[in-house]
Write a protein that holds these residues in place. Structure first.
Motif, PDB file in Angstrom:
ATOM      1  N   PRO A  20      30.704  57.711  27.628  1.00  0.00           N
ATOM      2  CA  PRO A  20      30.651  56.910  26.395  1.00  0.00           C
ATOM      3  C   PRO A  20      31.810  57.196  25.450  1.00  0.00           C
ATOM      4  N   THR A  21      32.301  58.449  25.452  1.00  0.00           N
ATOM      5  CA  THR A  21      33.453  58.762  24.609  1.00  0.00           C
ATOM      6  C   THR A  21      34.691  58.018  25.085  1.00  0.00           C
ATOM      7  N   TRP A  22      34.881  57.967  26.403  1.00  0.00           N
ATOM      8  CA  TRP A  22      36.012  57.224  26.967  1.00  0.00           C
ATOM      9  C   TRP A  22      35.915  55.741  26.612  1.00  0.00           C
ATOM     10  N   LEU A  23      34.737  55.154  26.744  1.00  0.00           N
ATOM     11  CA  LEU A  23      34.563  53.745  26.398  1.00  0.00           C
ATOM     12  C   LEU A  23      34.819  53.500  24.913  1.00  0.00           C
ATOM     13  N   LEU A  24      34.395  54.429  24.084  1.00  0.00           N
ATOM     14  CA  LEU A  24      34.649  54.309  22.645  1.00  0.00           C
ATOM     15  C   LEU A  24      36.141  54.271  22.356  1.00  0.00           C
ATOM     16  N   VAL A  25      36.882  55.204  22.945  1.00  0.00           N
ATOM     17  CA  VAL A  25      38.324  55.280  22.674  1.00  0.00           C
ATOM     18  C   VAL A  25      39.047  54.062  23.231  1.00  0.00           C
ATOM     19  N   VAL A  26      38.764  53.697  24.467  1.00  0.00           N
ATOM     20  CA  VAL A  26      39.465  52.571  25.101  1.00  0.00           C
ATOM     21  C   VAL A  26      39.228  51.274  24.345  1.00  0.00           C
ATOM     22  N   ASN A  27      37.996  50.982  23.994  1.00  0.00           N
ATOM     23  CA  ASN A  27      37.693  49.708  23.339  1.00  0.00           C
ATOM     24  C   ASN A  27      38.086  49.690  21.875  1.00  0.00           C
ATOM     25  N   SER A  28      38.215  50.864  21.251  1.00  0.00           N
ATOM     26  CA  SER A  28      38.714  50.884  19.879  1.00  0.00           C
ATOM     27  C   SER A  28      40.202  50.580  19.834  1.00  0.00           C
ATOM     28  N   PHE A  29      40.919  50.808  20.930  1.00  0.00           N
ATOM     29  CA  PHE A  29      42.347  50.499  20.989  1.00  0.00           C
ATOM     30  C   PHE A  29      42.610  49.051  21.380  1.00  0.00           C
ATOM     31  N   THR A  30      41.570  48.340  21.827  1.00  0.00           N
ATOM     32  CA  THR A  30      41.731  46.940  22.217  1.00  0.00           C
ATOM     33  C   THR A  30      41.780  46.054  20.980  1.00  0.00           C
ATOM     34  N   ALA A  31      42.726  45.135  20.933  1.00  0.00           N
ATOM     35  CA  ALA A  31      42.811  44.198  19.817  1.00  0.00           C
ATOM     36  C   ALA A  31      41.549  43.356  19.760  1.00  0.00           C
ATOM     37  N   ALA A  32      41.064  43.104  18.563  1.00  0.00           N
ATOM     38  CA  ALA A  32      39.816  42.349  18.403  1.00  0.00           C
ATOM     39  C   ALA A  32      39.906  40.965  19.046  1.00  0.00           C
ATOM     40  N   ALA A  33      41.093  40.340  18.989  1.00  0.00           N
ATOM     41  CA  ALA A  33      41.257  39.003  19.570  1.00  0.00           C
ATOM     42  C   ALA A  33      41.189  39.028  21.088  1.00  0.00           C
ATOM     43  N   ASP A  34      41.488  40.176  21.707  1.00  0.00           N
ATOM     44  CA  ASP A  34      41.485  40.280  23.169  1.00  0.00           C
ATOM     45  C   ASP A  34      40.168  40.796  23.729  1.00  0.00           C
ATOM     46  N   TYR A  35      39.219  41.106  22.875  1.00  0.00           N
ATOM     47  CA  TYR A  35      37.944  41.631  23.350  1.00  0.00           C
ATOM     48  C   TYR A  35      37.119  40.501  23.957  1.00  0.00           C
ATOM     49  N   THR A  36      36.644  40.684  25.182  1.00  0.00           N
ATOM     50  CA  THR A  36      35.943  39.621  25.910  1.00  0.00           C
ATOM     51  C   THR A  36      34.433  39.677  25.768  1.00  0.00           C
ATOM     52  N   GLY A  37      33.925  40.692  25.124  1.00  0.00           N
ATOM     53  CA  GLY A  37      32.479  40.839  25.001  1.00  0.00           C
ATOM     54  C   GLY A  37      31.906  41.846  25.952  1.00  0.00           C
ATOM     55  N   THR A  38      32.678  42.241  26.965  1.00  0.00           N
ATOM     56  CA  THR A  38      32.259  43.262  27.921  1.00  0.00           C
ATOM     57  C   THR A  38      33.118  44.500  27.725  1.00  0.00           C
ATOM     58  N   PRO A  39      32.520  45.670  27.573  1.00  0.00           N
ATOM     59  CA  PRO A  39      33.317  46.883  27.375  1.00  0.00           C
ATOM     60  C   PRO A  39      34.325  47.089  28.500  1.00  0.00           C
ATOM     61  N   ALA A  40      35.569  47.362  28.116  1.00  0.00           N
ATOM     62  CA  ALA A  40      36.638  47.577  29.089  1.00  0.00           C
ATOM     63  C   ALA A  40      36.736  49.058  29.444  1.00  0.00           C
ATOM     64  N   TRP A  41      37.081  49.315  30.706  1.00  0.00           N
ATOM     65  CA  TRP A  41      37.229  50.688  31.158  1.00  0.00           C
ATOM     66  C   TRP A  41      38.664  51.178  31.043  1.00  0.00           C
ATOM     67  N   TRP A  42      39.612  50.232  30.854  1.00  0.00           N
ATOM     68  CA  TRP A  42      41.019  50.586  30.700  1.00  0.00           C
ATOM     69  C   TRP A  42      41.587  49.791  29.533  1.00  0.00           C
ATOM     70  N   PRO A  43      42.553  50.338  28.826  1.00  0.00           N
ATOM     71  CA  PRO A  43      43.118  49.635  27.667  1.00  0.00           C
ATOM     72  C   PRO A  43      43.660  48.258  28.042  1.00  0.00           C
TER      73      PRO A  43
END
Length: 269
Positions: A20-43
């Protein structure tokens, strides 16, 4: 076989924290406009600074962190000083029924904090304490005293009786005994209690959302709650970025003083 089982358990426990810590960090670095609604495992993109800027602008997370810093530092410091004085009185001074006084103070850690909300809200609402910084500081310091007292008192019982008896023969007062003998010997316990209560106050959400409403009063976790409830259109990356930044002080504090956290756990066992 026993060592292998122990290794598997430790690795599984570490993964339960790291995933969960990895998912938190990776998705916090993702631009809000590029977020698809599914948590990403890689930036997917670089938008961390923009996300932090939106979190600070929309929900005053930066101001909340400053408030939490004031509450955590002053609240934990007041609690530790009061706890040290109370511990000295219960352990060293000839007070009547010291065991009763111990339980009167320590019972504050046994009762669930939720039971204090209704009377506290009513009392704060009818006084000038509601939605004020000194009101928040007061409740945090008061709630931090029992556990700090438990830690410091347990450590103070290990101070040899002969030391205070020798000081008494030399004509030392109670205050001199406390300042010159016991205070230096329990400094590590006081620091451990301070770090523990600092972390608790910083991470508190319950009293922050109950006893405050203004952005210039609310602590960091209450500001994050505003970000998720009132401004849900900002997107999960913004919320995660704000949560990551708000968690940094306690993470840094833990790694800088982790041996004192370990000591505090030993003192409470």
């Amino acid at each position: 076989m026993g060592r292998a089982i122990k290794a598997v358990v430790l690795v599984a426990t570490a993964l339960l924290w790291l995933v969960p810590t990895w998912l938190l960090v990776v998705n916090s670095f993702t631009a809000a406009a590029d977020y698809t609604g599914t948590p990403a495992w890689w930036p997917q993109s670089w938008g961390f600074l923009d996300n932090v800027g939106v979190a600070f602008a929309k929900a005053n997370v930066g101001y909340g962190m400053l408030n939490s810093l004031v509450y955590a530092v002053l609240g934990a410091l007041i609690a530790v000083v009061v706890a040290a004085l109370a511990s000295f009185a219960v352990v060293v001074m000839p007070v009547k029924r010291p065991a009763l006084w111990f339980w009167v103070i320590y019972v504050g850690t046994i009762l669930p904090l939720q039971m204090f909300l209704a009377p506290l809200f009513g009392g704060y609402a009818t006084t000038a304490l509601y939605d004020t910084q000194y009101g928040m500081l007061l409740i945090y310091a008061a709630l931090a005293v029992p556990f700090a007292f438990f830690v410091v008192r347990n450590y103070m019982t290990t101070v040899p009786r002969e030391m205070r008896e020798a000081a008494a023969l030399d004509g030392a007062s109670w205050l001199r005994m406390f300042v010159s003998i016991h205070l230096p010997l329990v400094r590590s316990a006081m620091l451990a209690a301070f770090l523990f209560q600092f972390t608790w106050i910083w991470n508190d959400l319950l009293f922050g959302i109950t006893l405050s409403t203004s952005p210039n009063v609310r602590p960091a976790m209450a500001s994050l709650a505003d970000l998720t409830s009132n401004y849900s259109n900002v997107g999960p990356p913004v919320v995660l970025a704000g949560a990551l930044v708000a968690s940094l002080p306690t993470v840094i504090l833990f790694f800088a003083f982790q041996r004192f956290f370990t000591r505090s756990l030993k003192l409470t066992s």
